[in-house]
Design an enzyme around this catalytic site. Sequence first.
Site, PDB file in Angstrom:
ATOM      1  N   ASP A 182     -12.201 -76.674  35.970  1.00 27.31           N
ATOM      2  CA  ASP A 182     -13.503 -76.452  35.463  1.00 27.31           C
ATOM      3  C   ASP A 182     -14.390 -77.003  36.428  1.00 27.31           C
ATOM      4  OD1 ASP A 182     -15.823 -75.598  34.165  1.00 27.31           O
ATOM      5  OD2 ASP A 182     -15.466 -77.365  32.849  1.00 27.31           O
ATOM      6  N   ASP A 242     -13.363 -79.147  30.304  1.00 27.19           N
ATOM      7  CA  ASP A 242     -14.065 -80.117  29.439  1.00 27.19           C
ATOM      8  C   ASP A 242     -13.477 -80.126  28.181  1.00 27.19           C
ATOM      9  OD1 ASP A 242     -16.972 -78.215  28.881  1.00 27.19           O
ATOM     10  OD2 ASP A 242     -15.095 -77.954  28.268  1.00 27.19           O
ATOM     11  N   ASP A 278     -13.903 -74.683  27.564  1.00 27.23           N
ATOM     12  CA  ASP A 278     -12.791 -74.031  28.059  1.00 27.23           C
ATOM     13  C   ASP A 278     -11.469 -73.822  27.328  1.00 27.23           C
ATOM     14  OD1 ASP A 278     -14.222 -73.443  30.655  1.00 27.23           O
ATOM     15  OD2 ASP A 278     -14.124 -75.866  30.707  1.00 27.23           O
TER      16      ASP A 278
END
Length: 660
Positions: free
Chosen positions: A363, A557, A561
Amino acid sequence: MKQKLHSESSGCCSCEHEHHENHNHHHDENHNHDHNHNHGGEFNLKNEIFPLVMILSLYAPGVIFENQLHNTLYSIGEYLVFIPAYLLSGWSVLKTAGRNILRGRIFDETFLMTVATLGAIAIHKLPEAVGVMLFYKIGELFQDIAVSRSRNSIKALLEIRPDYANIQTEQGLKKVSPDTVKMGDIIVVKPGEKIPLDGEILQGNSQIDTSALTGESVPQSVKPGETVLAGTINKIGVLTIQVTKLFDESSIAKILDLVQNAKSKKAATEKFITKFARYYTPIVVFASLGVALLPPLFISGATSSEWIYRALILLVISCPCGLVISIPLGYFGGIGGAAKRGILVKGSTFLDSLNAVKTVVFDKTGTLTKGVFQVTKIVAKNGFFEEELLELAAKIESHSNHPIAQSIRNAYGNNIDASDVKDYEEIAGCGIRAKVANKVVMAGSDRLLHQEAIVHDNCLVEGTVIHLAVDNIYAGYIVIADELKEDAREAIQILKKMGVEKTVMLTGDNQAIASRIAQEIGIDIYEAELLPEEKVNAIEKLLSTTEKHAKVAFVGDGINDAPVIARADIGMAMGGLGSDAAIETADIVIITDAPSKVAQAIQIARKTRKIVWQNIGFALVIKGVFIGLGIFGIATMWEAVFADVGVALLAIFNATRVMK
């Protein structure tokens, strides 16, 4: 699970995504090997040393004066010394073997040791019988020390456990243990104190240091109505908090429990050894029975006592203690070693899976970047002013706790009258619409402008961008900057050196930002402007195109996500300890919030596997050699003790190298 997906769109201010997918990793049946000590409890070396001193005080004189004791009437002196030593050293093994037999679990290492040692006593080999039990007990002690060291690494990582809570009573404040506080109780936390339990602030404004939980170095401002977590530190103001969770249900307690009970999620190697021992042990028992009974029948001059002794030696040598102890210990050591470095691994199966990782997907915001946002540029259009634009953005973002919203409010700096904001509505995947002072204001991504057919002159603005429109007239945009983490580039370089074939970045941010960051840190592939469900689709694609035995890891995180973390082969959460979503969904949690820890986790996994297979090979070779020597009468019970307990001890010492 409600998630604010505000962080990574190119100004995609706020949308909500409902996702109830559970991370269904198979929990293997927990096959317990009942060892002498309760590894789940608190280990106390002094409590273990005292019985050993007592046993040795009987055993050492017994061995030195064995002949004299043997020559007493009916060898009573020998029995008076060695039988108490045998019972003291072997009672837990005898008890476990008896309990397992009653449960129908006959063939395990305790059964082998019980039969072998009782047989040795029957043929009057008392020192050998005690020796087997004594050295097994010493081996268990070293195992306990190693497990304790590993557990202490985890506890040291979470030394944020609060020592006390100031509970509010009719008589005033009373200092009590956090374990005794009930839900609904009111506690007071003074400046500099740890917040002892999860709760909601009733009174007081302050800043709290969440770095021990989230890895976030910037103190977080808190006010009445907000939730605070146990283990964070109150920095400046006095906070009155209503407790919402018992200490055992707090984030810290959950994580410590998850890691300490990680053995429930066994690696394939551990499952192999459990299965191996299940078949191996009965084969050994029947082979030993054959050694005891058949040679005296077919070999002239062979005596029953001699071949029974050889059979007992075979039983002791064949005991799978070295494997049964050292392999789980190797993995537990790996988990403890990882914890020492700020990496929480929830089970040895995930540690094992890291060895096969060939694709690492990241991410962006909060993972490769710091996630600490600042307004860097305000561009007003169509007759609007910068101050007016910032005020509108601050008001429309007044309901959000997201870092982007906070950065806009911080840049505005004035008190916000939220009563001005009416008809607040979130536009899924794009932004927000609300009435501010009777004007319809929209804030969000470039996608929102296109969706609402709002004319604007610039679609590609580099940075995290909030576009604003007032009564369908484009008012301008606000650029919010986010910095790369210091070790982001290094993390990608190390992964590539280690043989990771593909690094990928998935982000909701725009193409310009994604391209710049990918080039800057050396990411192989990136996909930008993704909605949460599109990230899941991207992971699905990667999983379907990856080789059969290769694994895909996703690093996010841990909050926004969670669906992607759940779908990947290995889900890793960065600094997500404060989040229930991270605790429940991620397989590995990186407390220090550093991308380079991903590579370190893989290095620890590789070292762990190497040590585990060294132990397996070493134990099988040594035992094979001594089994041959025992059958031919070359090895005595003392060699058998070395082949059993000695191998276990060496394997334990080798396993503890993972911690270093």
